[in-house]
Design an enzyme around this catalytic site. Structure first.
Site, PDB file in Angstrom:
ATOM      1  N   SER A  85       1.017  -1.565   0.122  1.00  0.00           N
ATOM      2  CA  SER A  85      -0.278   0.323   0.032  1.00  0.00           C
ATOM      3  C   SER A  85       0.878   1.357   0.091  1.00  0.00           C
ATOM      4  O   SER A  85       0.000   2.168   0.317  1.00  0.00           O
ATOM      5  CB  SER A  85      -1.077  -0.173   1.523  1.00  0.00           C
ATOM      6  N   THR A 125      -8.580   2.588  -4.390  1.00  0.00           N
ATOM      7  CA  THR A 125      -8.372   4.041  -3.967  1.00  0.00           C
ATOM      8  C   THR A 125      -8.564   5.184  -5.183  1.00  0.00           C
ATOM      9  O   THR A 125      -8.440   4.863  -5.840  1.00  0.00           O
ATOM     10  CB  THR A 125      -6.652   3.968  -3.863  1.00  0.00           C
ATOM     11  N   ASP A 126      -8.546   6.272  -4.286  1.00  0.00           N
ATOM     12  CA  ASP A 126      -8.742   7.392  -5.553  1.00  0.00           C
ATOM     13  C   ASP A 126      -7.504   7.766  -6.307  1.00  0.00           C
ATOM     14  O   ASP A 126      -7.553   8.138  -7.204  1.00  0.00           O
ATOM     15  CB  ASP A 126      -8.522   8.760  -3.900  1.00  0.00           C
ATOM     16  N   LYS A 192       3.585   5.879   7.154  1.00  0.00           N
ATOM     17  CA  LYS A 192       3.193   7.167   6.573  1.00  0.00           C
ATOM     18  C   LYS A 192       2.616   8.282   7.267  1.00  0.00           C
ATOM     19  O   LYS A 192       3.227   8.429   8.129  1.00  0.00           O
ATOM     20  CB  LYS A 192       1.362   6.577   6.657  1.00  0.00           C
TER      21      LYS A 192
HETATM   22  P1  NAD Z   1      -2.137  -1.887   4.915  1.00  0.00           P
HETATM   23  O1  NAD Z   1      -0.412  -1.403   4.645  1.00  0.00           O
HETATM   24  O2  NAD Z   1      -1.985  -1.549   6.757  1.00  0.00           O
HETATM   25  O3  NAD Z   1      -1.535  -3.274   5.408  1.00  0.00           O
HETATM   26  C1  NAD Z   1      -2.242  -4.047   4.097  1.00  0.00           C
HETATM   27  C2  NAD Z   1      -1.952  -5.610   4.622  1.00  0.00           C
HETATM   28  O4  NAD Z   1      -2.222  -6.615   4.001  1.00  0.00           O
HETATM   29  C3  NAD Z   1      -1.178  -6.059   6.218  1.00  0.00           C
HETATM   30  O5  NAD Z   1      -1.976  -6.458   6.676  1.00  0.00           O
HETATM   31  C4  NAD Z   1      -0.307  -7.018   5.128  1.00  0.00           C
HETATM   32  O6  NAD Z   1       0.231  -8.172   5.893  1.00  0.00           O
HETATM   33  C5  NAD Z   1      -1.204  -7.687   3.863  1.00  0.00           C
HETATM   34  N1  NAD Z   1      -0.456  -8.462   3.104  1.00  0.00           N
HETATM   35  C6  NAD Z   1       0.047  -7.925   2.298  1.00  0.00           C
HETATM   36  N2  NAD Z   1       0.645  -8.133   0.686  1.00  0.00           N
HETATM   37  C7  NAD Z   1      -0.848  -9.727   1.221  1.00  0.00           C
HETATM   38  C8  NAD Z   1      -0.511 -10.288   0.299  1.00  0.00           C
HETATM   39  N3  NAD Z   1      -0.078 -10.647  -0.197  1.00  0.00           N
HETATM   40  N4  NAD Z   1      -1.385 -11.465   0.950  1.00  0.00           N
HETATM   41  C9  NAD Z   1      -2.500 -11.432   1.877  1.00  0.00           C
HETATM   42  N5  NAD Z   1      -2.165 -10.351   2.803  1.00  0.00           N
HETATM   43  C10 NAD Z   1      -1.433  -9.216   2.487  1.00  0.00           C
HETATM   44  O7  NAD Z   1      -2.347  -0.571   3.895  1.00  0.00           O
HETATM   45  P2  NAD Z   1      -3.677   0.252   4.536  1.00  0.00           P
HETATM   46  O8  NAD Z   1      -3.485   1.099   4.602  1.00  0.00           O
HETATM   47  O9  NAD Z   1      -4.451  -0.679   5.495  1.00  0.00           O
HETATM   48  O10 NAD Z   1      -4.256  -0.198   3.053  1.00  0.00           O
HETATM   49  C11 NAD Z   1      -5.303  -1.319   2.764  1.00  0.00           C
HETATM   50  C12 NAD Z   1      -6.198  -1.215   1.451  1.00  0.00           C
HETATM   51  O11 NAD Z   1      -6.880  -0.209   1.024  1.00  0.00           O
HETATM   52  C13 NAD Z   1      -4.885  -1.414   0.429  1.00  0.00           C
HETATM   53  O12 NAD Z   1      -5.728  -2.498  -0.688  1.00  0.00           O
HETATM   54  C14 NAD Z   1      -5.063  -0.188  -0.155  1.00  0.00           C
HETATM   55  O13 NAD Z   1      -4.891  -0.103  -1.601  1.00  0.00           O
HETATM   56  C15 NAD Z   1      -6.482   0.485  -0.337  1.00  0.00           C
HETATM   57  N6  NAD Z   1      -6.754   1.527   0.682  1.00  0.00           N
HETATM   58  C16 NAD Z   1      -5.951   2.615   1.176  1.00  0.00           C
HETATM   59  C17 NAD Z   1      -6.326   3.714   1.830  1.00  0.00           C
HETATM   60  C18 NAD Z   1      -5.166   4.548   2.638  1.00  0.00           C
HETATM   61  O14 NAD Z   1      -5.707   5.963   3.353  1.00  0.00           O
HETATM   62  N7  NAD Z   1      -4.502   4.247   3.690  1.00  0.00           N
HETATM   63  C19 NAD Z   1      -7.355   4.840   1.287  1.00  0.00           C
HETATM   64  C20 NAD Z   1      -8.114   3.626  -0.004  1.00  0.00           C
HETATM   65  C21 NAD Z   1      -7.052   2.792  -0.418  1.00  0.00           C
HETATM   66  O1  DAU Z   2      -5.206   8.560  -1.753  1.00  0.00           O
HETATM   67  C1  DAU Z   2      -5.359   7.364  -1.002  1.00  0.00           C
HETATM   68  C2  DAU Z   2      -4.212   6.597  -1.237  1.00  0.00           C
HETATM   69  O2  DAU Z   2      -3.017   6.945   0.068  1.00  0.00           O
HETATM   70  C3  DAU Z   2      -3.596   5.543  -0.496  1.00  0.00           C
HETATM   71  O3  DAU Z   2      -4.371   4.330  -1.797  1.00  0.00           O
HETATM   72  C4  DAU Z   2      -2.458   4.178  -0.402  1.00  0.00           C
HETATM   73  O4  DAU Z   2      -2.644   3.361  -0.171  1.00  0.00           O
HETATM   74  C5  DAU Z   2      -1.895   5.335   0.866  1.00  0.00           C
HETATM   75  O5  DAU Z   2      -0.595   4.885   1.226  1.00  0.00           O
HETATM   76  C6  DAU Z   2      -1.997   6.670   0.548  1.00  0.00           C
HETATM   77  O6  DAU Z   2      -1.139   7.309  -0.029  1.00  0.00           O
HETATM   78  P1  DAU Z   2       0.038   8.979  -0.178  1.00  0.00           P
HETATM   79  O7  DAU Z   2       1.104   8.700  -0.971  1.00  0.00           O
HETATM   80  O8  DAU Z   2      -1.026   9.877  -0.716  1.00  0.00           O
HETATM   81  O9  DAU Z   2      -0.109   8.898   1.550  1.00  0.00           O
HETATM   82  P2  DAU Z   2       1.092   8.992   2.191  1.00  0.00           P
HETATM   83  O10 DAU Z   2       1.151   8.962   3.779  1.00  0.00           O
HETATM   84  O11 DAU Z   2       2.641   7.934   1.336  1.00  0.00           O
HETATM   85  O12 DAU Z   2       1.513  10.540   1.916  1.00  0.00           O
HETATM   86  C7  DAU Z   2       1.026  11.667   2.083  1.00  0.00           C
HETATM   87  C8  DAU Z   2       1.160  13.293   1.332  1.00  0.00           C
HETATM   88  O13 DAU Z   2       2.739  13.460   2.781  1.00  0.00           O
HETATM   89  C9  DAU Z   2       2.117  12.224   0.476  1.00  0.00           C
HETATM   90  O14 DAU Z   2       1.670  13.874  -0.170  1.00  0.00           O
HETATM   91  C10 DAU Z   2       2.997  12.698   0.290  1.00  0.00           C
HETATM   92  C11 DAU Z   2       3.282  13.580   1.739  1.00  0.00           C
HETATM   93  N1  DAU Z   2       4.616  13.309   2.680  1.00  0.00           N
HETATM   94  C12 DAU Z   2       4.952  11.114   2.660  1.00  0.00           C
HETATM   95  C13 DAU Z   2       5.485  11.093   3.908  1.00  0.00           C
HETATM   96  C14 DAU Z   2       5.707   9.873   4.123  1.00  0.00           C
HETATM   97  C15 DAU Z   2       5.426  13.965   2.702  1.00  0.00           C
HETATM   98  O15 DAU Z   2       5.804  14.911   2.571  1.00  0.00           O
HETATM   99  N2  DAU Z   2       6.491  13.053   4.366  1.00  0.00           N
HETATM  100  C16 DAU Z   2       6.500  12.158   4.060  1.00  0.00           C
HETATM  101  O16 DAU Z   2       8.037  11.503   5.065  1.00  0.00           O
END
Ligand code: NAD
Ligand code: DAU
Length: 339
Positions: A85, A125-126, A192
């Site tokens: 992710s 995801t967006d 993140k």
């Molecule tokens: P995360 O990285 O915190 O968790 C991912 C989980 O998937 C972990 O527990 C990992 O062990 C498991 N995983 C990875 N590869 C695997 C595999 N091959 N088989 C089984 N398990 C596996 O991710 P998250 O932030 O919780 O995101 C979850 C979902 O939501 C993802 O599909 C991501 O694209 C989507 N998403 C995330 C965000 C965000 O802001 N974090 C926003 C929109 C969508």
């Molecule tokens: O929009 C949904 C997505 O949001 C999900 O699909 C992804 O799984 C999730 O990781 C997240 O992606 P982003 O790239 O937006 O999230 P991240 O937290 O990595 O970064 C958020 C913003 O902050 C991005 O513009 C990059 C910036 N950033 C990030 C990190 C880790 C920094 O400026 N410094 C940093 O150290």
């Protein structure tokens, strides 16, 4: 109802499991997770003894293992959170993203076809829509915005979405897709933005803001996302995509300054570092469809959600210390050491 939740040991998946066990105590939840660096069994400690919960360590790319599980459990629904992710890791090493996010999704859908399913839900995801310019604040992503990805991560998620839609059209698989904006809240992995800044600030370490820090993300409290997926499972129309977001656009730099203020830390910790390659400028979801069709609205305002999140990180230091004291240190050095 028996619901298989993949990636349930990660950030959003675990929050979804907590939500489902509470909101639907009659349901049984089976969590499939490979426990990669991002998966943490300790996150699920509070539900491990729940008789309606079952954990299986499994890679969604492991066809034999997935089929065996379906044969034994016959889930009624699958909610696929399992993914690589993190955008920065996808820039460093794209291949595992294609493997888990695309091949893993196809293995799950093939299992659904073989053993039958009431619903396959893909958590997307967006980022599949690419980005929006900063100078056109009236533009938003709708479900019909063309897919136009920037990173290996978002491309792999878009590939999976297209495959999910193809399985619906070609084989009649009963699928739904949600495309959510940036989540924040408890159990967010420290790599993140929000948890990284909280943890670094607590250690009085530099707060590495990429580029000018003016990039905009549309932040949603994780529980609101979980409620949206639950609603889509209950009332969403098969074959449809639902955007999920709460019109809460914020610049990265403002988030980091807010975290400094909440923790009583000086803004001089903020350090501008080399920008992310291909860095998306702005994300902004138009959630009209999910509001009109399913009456979903976010409940947690950012001002409250960020306070709750910071409090959670202060009260759960052991959870994140176990992570940041492990292999995360190597990741941090690689990513930020000479940035
Ligand atoms: P995360 O990285 O915190 O968790 C991912 C989980 O998937 C972990 O527990 C990992 O062990 C498991 N995983 C990875 N590869 C695997 C595999 N091959 N088989 C089984 N398990 C596996 O991710 P998250 O932030 O919780 O995101 C979850 C979902 O939501 C993802 O599909 C991501 O694209 C989507 N998403 C995330 C965000 C965000 O802001 N974090 C926003 C929109 C969508
Ligand atoms: O929009 C949904 C997505 O949001 C999900 O699909 C992804 O799984 C999730 O990781 C997240 O992606 P982003 O790239 O937006 O999230 P991240 O937290 O990595 O970064 C958020 C913003 O902050 C991005 O513009 C990059 C910036 N950033 C990030 C990190 C880790 C920094 O400026 N410094 C940093 O150290």
């Amino acid at each position: 109802m028996k619901i298989a939740v993949t990636g349930g040991a990660g950030f959003i998946g675990s929050n979804f499991i907590f939500h489902m066990l509470k909101a639907h105590p009659e349901d049984r939840v089976i969590c499939l997770d490979k426990l990669t660096y991002a998966g943490n069994l300790s996150t699920l400690a509070s539900v491990m003894d729940n008789p309606n919960f079952h954990f299986v360590k499994l890679d969604i790319c492991d066809r034999e293992g997935v089929y065996k599980l379906f044969e034994e459990e016959h889930p009624d629904m699958v909610v696929n959170f399992a993914a690589e992710s993190h955008v920065d890791r996808s820039i460093e090493n794209p291949e595992i993203f294609l493997q888990t996010n695309i091949i893993g999704t196809s293995v799950l859908m093939n299992a659904c076809r073989k053993y039958g399913i009431q619903r396959y839900h893909q958590v997307s995801t967006d980022e599949v829509y690419g980005d929006l310019p900063l100078d056109r604040p009236n533009l938003f992503f709708t479900e019909t915005t063309p897919i136009h990805t920037s990173s290996p991560y978002s491309s792999s998620k878009a590939g999976a979405d297209l495959l999910v839609l193809a399985y619906h059209r070609t084989y009649g698989l009963p699928v739904t897709i949600s495309r959510c904006s940036n989540n924040y809240g408890p159990y967010h992995f420290p790599e993140k933005l929000i948890p990284l800044m909280i943890i670094n600030a607590l250690h009085d370490k530099p707060l590495p803001v990429y580029g000018d820090g003016l990039n905009v993300r549309d932040w949603l409290y994780v529980e609101d996302h979980c409620r949206a997926i639950d609603l889509i499972l209950q009332k969403g129309k098969v074959g449809e995509i639902y955007n999920v977001g709460g019109h809460n656009e914020m610049r990265n730099i403002d988030i980091v300054k807010l975290i400094c203020k909440e923790l009583g830390k000086p803004e001089r910790l903020i350090t501008h570092v080399t920008d992310r390659k291909g860095h998306d400028r702005r994300y902004a979801i138009d959630p009209t469809k999910i509001y009109n069709e399913l009456e979903w609205l976010p409940e947690t305002k950012f001002a409250d959600g960020i306070k709750k999140t910071i409090k959670w990180y202060l009260e759960n230091q052991e959870w994140w210390e176990n992570i940041v004291n492990g292999e995360y240190q190597g990741y941090y050095e690689r990513m930020y050491g000479r940035r």
